[in-house]
Design an enzyme around this catalytic site. Structure first.
Site, short mmCIF file in Angstrom:
data_model
loop_
_atom_site.label_atom_id
_atom_site.label_comp_id
_atom_site.label_asym_id
_atom_site.label_seq_id
_atom_site.Cartn_x
_atom_site.Cartn_y
_atom_site.Cartn_z
N LYS A 75 0.84 -1.20 0.00
CA LYS A 75 0.00 0.00 0.00
C LYS A 75 0.88 1.25 0.00
O LYS A 75 1.87 1.31 0.72
CB LYS A 75 -0.91 -0.03 1.23
N SER A 150 -9.80 1.82 2.88
CA SER A 150 -8.94 2.59 1.98
C SER A 150 -7.91 1.76 1.24
O SER A 150 -7.30 2.23 0.29
CB SER A 150 -8.23 3.68 2.78
N SER A 174 -10.08 -0.52 7.04
CA SER A 174 -9.47 -0.35 5.72
C SER A 174 -8.75 -1.57 5.16
O SER A 174 -8.32 -1.55 4.01
CB SER A 174 -8.51 0.84 5.73
#
Length: 485
Positions: A75, A150, A174
């Site tokens: 990420k 997210s 997330s």
């Protein structure tokens, strides 16, 4: 079957080389990325060079570790030395960290090979990956729908077969919510189990890094690699880390039946009937596999959402104050003075959702409202933790849906922030309590979209969550289904 173990066996048997695995991985990424858009940065040159080093070790007769030569997606809010880290924000466009986050350092040392940095909601604020300053990621099961957020880029990359494993971060759901929407396994560890050093901060008392994978076993292997004490993170727990993957058993314990509690408050208004049915069927299957099931009340569970949207923005408004174009941030050169430079840089660099949360946090921390909002939210947080403590005095694991619905259409909720915030209704209380939780696939709706169920454990009981999830996974075939891109 574990993708990590399969690739490892192929490498040591010399059926495939690490360079071949990485070359095929990038060919697949190039084929599906135009539709999925999971990655912001690809690291092909570096990855192939690392793969060649793994092949050289094998050729020399050296033993390689389980993660050596295994592709992984990271990420883009985890700092990677020498590789752009944007947090999907225009304010960090072109920012190249001079140091490595602890988790990516540990993975490098274990020999895992990063294939790229994945898309996210800007600064990890969002539930659909539509808040990215660069692109909207598609859900591999239907690219017109969102992958969740997210960490939507990481979840989509694993679901689309662009990487067998990935890292995400979880502040209010997330990791778990995108895992549910993309039909993969995602785990949020106990707060402090995994070092946050090098994770760009959103809400420091809630943020935690965790793994994505197609199977529970791969999730366990990746957690082993990243968990552990780190003196560079003051919130890091100094505890022994079990060999999670070695503890996985084919059956639930027979001598002392596992007690599972269904969180009563999560099966009510606002829950998609197809999601409710799939999770109830999964609970019935766990009963057949030997678990004892009872309904448990967590009366303050529903107050998690309002408490979170006071605490998280408050911490974010402080954490994001550093992006002032002096220390960090793309500077607006047209400004006449320092104040204008701050204002113009932040106005141009931050997206609407980040601005909304900064303003909300600044408001709740202001002198007249601190007691009325922030302090009260912290009291609610304590009460939620007490509810969980009381529940775990009766049962071993709690269960509920991960998300109230399956993946929604891109653009469907962008004009309604409250509707978007409700996507994390089931996951947020876990972050407030600092507990571990895991989402795994438990079915599909009538449109062929994945449904996830959430298992919640007591502090540091990742081993138990992984065990229960593994037994369920072995008895079902949901994890074997793959999207057709």
């Amino acid at each position: 079957m574990s993708a990590i173990r399969t690739l490892h066996q192929q490498l040591i048997a010399k059926e495939r080389s690490a360079v071949e695995i990485l070359t095929e991985t990038f060919a697949h990424i190039e084929a599906v990325e135009p539709k999925v858009k999971a990655f912001l940065t690809l690291t092909k040159e570096q990855a192939l060079a690392q793969a060649a080093q793994v092949d050289a070790k094998i050729a020399a007769g050296e033993t390689i570790g389980l993660l050596e030569g295994i592709p992984i997606a990271i990420k883009d809010n985890l700092c990677t030395k020498g590789i752009q880290t944007t947090c999907a924000s225009r304010i960090l466009e072109g920012f190249v960290p001079t140091y490595e986050s602890t988790v990516t350092q540990e993975l490098q040392e274990a020999g895992a090979i990063m294939v790229g940095k994945t898309n996210l909601d800007e600064f990890a604020m969002g539930s659909s990956t539509e808040n990215s300053g660069y692109q909207v990621t598609g859900n591999p099961w239907d690219v017109t729908r969102v992958p969740g957020g997210s960490s939507g880029g990481s979840a989509a990359a694993v679901a689309a077969g662009e990487a067998p494993i990935a890292l995400g971060s979880d502040t209010g759901g997330s990791i778990r919510q995108p895992a549910s929407l993309c039909g993969v396994v995602g785990l949020k560890p106990t707060y402090g189990l995994v070092s946050r050093f090098g994770l760009v901060a959103y809400a420091s008392s809630l943020d935690q890094i965790g793994p994505f994978a197609r199977t529970v076993e791969d999730t366990a292997i990746l957690l082993e690699a990243i968990a552990g004490h780190d003196p560079k993170d003051s919130t890091s727990l100094d505890v022994d880390i079990p060999q999670y993957s070695q503890l996985l058993q084919p059956e639930l314990p027979k001598d002392k039946p596992l007690k599972i509690g269904i969180i009563q408050e999560t099966f009510g208004e606002g829950l998609d009937p197809e999601v409710a049915e799939a999770v109830q069927k999964a609970i019935a299957q766990l009963q057949e596999l030997g678990a004892e099931v009872e309904t448990i009340s967590c009366p303050r569970f529903r107050y998690g959402l309002p408490a979170y949207y006071i605490i998280a923005p408050s911490e974010a408004s402080a954490n994001l104050a550093r992006y002032d174009a002096v220390k960090y941030g793309t500077r607006n050169a047209a400004a006449d003075n320092l104040v204008d430079m701050y204002t113009q840089t932040r106005a141009a660099g931050f997206g609407p959702e980040v601005k909304r949360r900064i303003m909300l946090g600044t408001y709740t921390l202001s002198a007249g409202y601190y007691d009325a909002y922030y302090l009260k939210a912290q009291k609610v947080r304590t009460l939620i933790k007490k509810d969980f403590d009381q529940a775990f005095a009766k049962v071993d694991v709690l269960i509920c849906p991960t998300s109230p619905s399956t993946a929604f259409k891109a653009g469907e909720k962008t004009d309604d922030p409250l509707s978007m915030y409700l996507s994390d209704l089931m996951t947020i209380p876990v972050n407030l309590a600092g507990l571990p939780a895991l989402s795994l696939p438990c079915g599909f709706d009538a449109q062929g979209l994945p449904i996830g169920m959430q298992l919640i454990g007591n502090v540091l009981r990742e081993d138990l969550l992984l065990q229960v999830a593994h037994v369920y996974e072995q008895a079902t075939a949901w994890h074997q289904k793959q999207p057709q891109l």
